[in-house]
Design a protein around this motif. Structure first.
Motif, PDB file in Angstrom:
ATOM      1  N   GLN A   1       0.694  -1.229   0.041  1.00 53.06           N
ATOM      2  CA  GLN A   1       0.122   0.058   0.015  1.00 53.06           C
ATOM      3  C   GLN A   1       0.872   1.294  -0.073  1.00 53.06           C
ATOM      4  N   ASP A   2       2.032   1.378   0.857  1.00 53.87           N
ATOM      5  CA  ASP A   2       2.642   2.415   0.839  1.00 53.87           C
ATOM      6  C   ASP A   2       3.336   2.774  -0.542  1.00 53.87           C
ATOM      7  N   LYS A   3       3.658   1.652  -1.179  1.00 53.05           N
ATOM      8  CA  LYS A   3       4.332   1.917  -2.724  1.00 53.05           C
ATOM      9  C   LYS A   3       3.192   2.409  -3.626  1.00 53.05           C
ATOM     10  N   VAL A   4       1.760   2.044  -3.499  1.00 54.19           N
ATOM     11  CA  VAL A   4       1.054   2.574  -4.455  1.00 54.19           C
ATOM     12  C   VAL A   4       0.805   3.997  -4.065  1.00 54.19           C
ATOM     13  N   ILE A   5       0.563   4.271  -2.762  1.00 56.30           N
ATOM     14  CA  ILE A   5       0.484   5.840  -2.271  1.00 56.30           C
ATOM     15  C   ILE A   5       1.671   6.633  -2.902  1.00 56.30           C
ATOM     16  N   GLU A   6       2.708   6.112  -2.806  1.00 49.53           N
ATOM     17  CA  GLU A   6       3.882   6.971  -3.398  1.00 49.53           C
ATOM     18  C   GLU A   6       4.086   7.059  -4.862  1.00 49.53           C
ATOM     19  N   ILE A   7       3.547   6.015  -5.577  1.00 49.29           N
ATOM     20  CA  ILE A   7       3.256   5.949  -6.937  1.00 49.29           C
ATOM     21  C   ILE A   7       2.264   7.175  -7.331  1.00 49.29           C
ATOM     22  N   VAL A   8       1.153   7.090  -6.737  1.00 52.58           N
ATOM     23  CA  VAL A   8       0.143   8.313  -6.806  1.00 52.58           C
ATOM     24  C   VAL A   8       0.621   9.514  -6.714  1.00 52.58           C
ATOM     25  N   LYS A   9       1.497   9.753  -5.958  1.00 50.15           N
ATOM     26  CA  LYS A   9       2.088  11.006  -5.282  1.00 50.15           C
ATOM     27  C   LYS A   9       3.043  11.510  -6.396  1.00 50.15           C
ATOM     28  N   LYS A  10       3.844  10.471  -6.902  1.00 47.56           N
ATOM     29  CA  LYS A  10       4.977  10.823  -7.966  1.00 47.56           C
ATOM     30  C   LYS A  10       4.243  11.184  -9.167  1.00 47.56           C
TER      31      LYS A  10
END
Length: 186
Positions: free
Chosen positions: A111-120
């Protein structure tokens, strides 16, 4: 899954054999063997040769032919080509990005990776499948100013075999693009 009969009675997986060195690799590192392309091209020509969507069928075959000429074929690239083809024909306009091309993601998981991708990608909404509801935290997304939405899409039962969905590509070639759009929007 693809139907093996015109009345959607039976289905099978249209699979791609993987090279042994690809086992337990990230998807962007998975290499497929190129000895199956003729079988897939034959399937599409025989199963969908009479489709009204001749242009779509030809583009599917062109993707297979493009990859059949390469060595060390990446399954990720081929999947993206098929997803983009489907989106183009269904008039779904969206940007595509590979997470492997984004920097500094190696320390993030799930989930943290998904959140980081959306932010990037300067996104403000993440659309997820219903199955992820069990492990995703709405609050974690909210704290990053990202709206978390769940896609509650159910395909009509006449396009399921043994309660499993068929491939969108199979439905498009069998039913036509116009009817497929109606199915999606039902």
């Amino acid at each position: 899954k693809f139907s093996s009969s015109k009345k959607f009675k039976d289905c099978f997986w249209l699979t791609c054999p993987l090279s042994r060195k690809s086992y337990n690799q990230n998807l962007n590192k998975v290499i497929i063997a190129n000895d199956f392309f003729k079988k897939h091209i034959s399937f599409f020509k025989m199963r969908h040769g009479k489709t009204v969507e001749k242009r779509l069928l030809q583009e599917v075959i062109q993707i297979y032919e493009k990859y059949s000429e390469k060595n060390n074929l990446n399954i990720c690239d081929m999947n993206i080509d098929f997803i983009q083809l489907i989106c183009n024909h269904l008039e779904i306009s969206t940007k595509f990005a590979k997470s492997s091309t984004l920097n500094n993601l190696e320390n993030f998981k799930k989930q943290d990776k998904v959140i980081e991708i959306v932010k990037k990608l300067d996104g403000d909404t993440y659309i997820s499948g219903l199955g992820a509801r069990n492990y995703q935290s709405d609050q974690d997304f909210k704290s990053e100013n990202i709206e978390l939405r769940y896609l509650d899409f159910t395909i009509p039962k006449e396009y399921k075999i043994n309660n499993e969905n068929l491939s969108m590509l199979d439905i498009m070639l069998h039913e036509g693009i116009w009817k497929t759009k109606k199915i999606i929007l039902h």
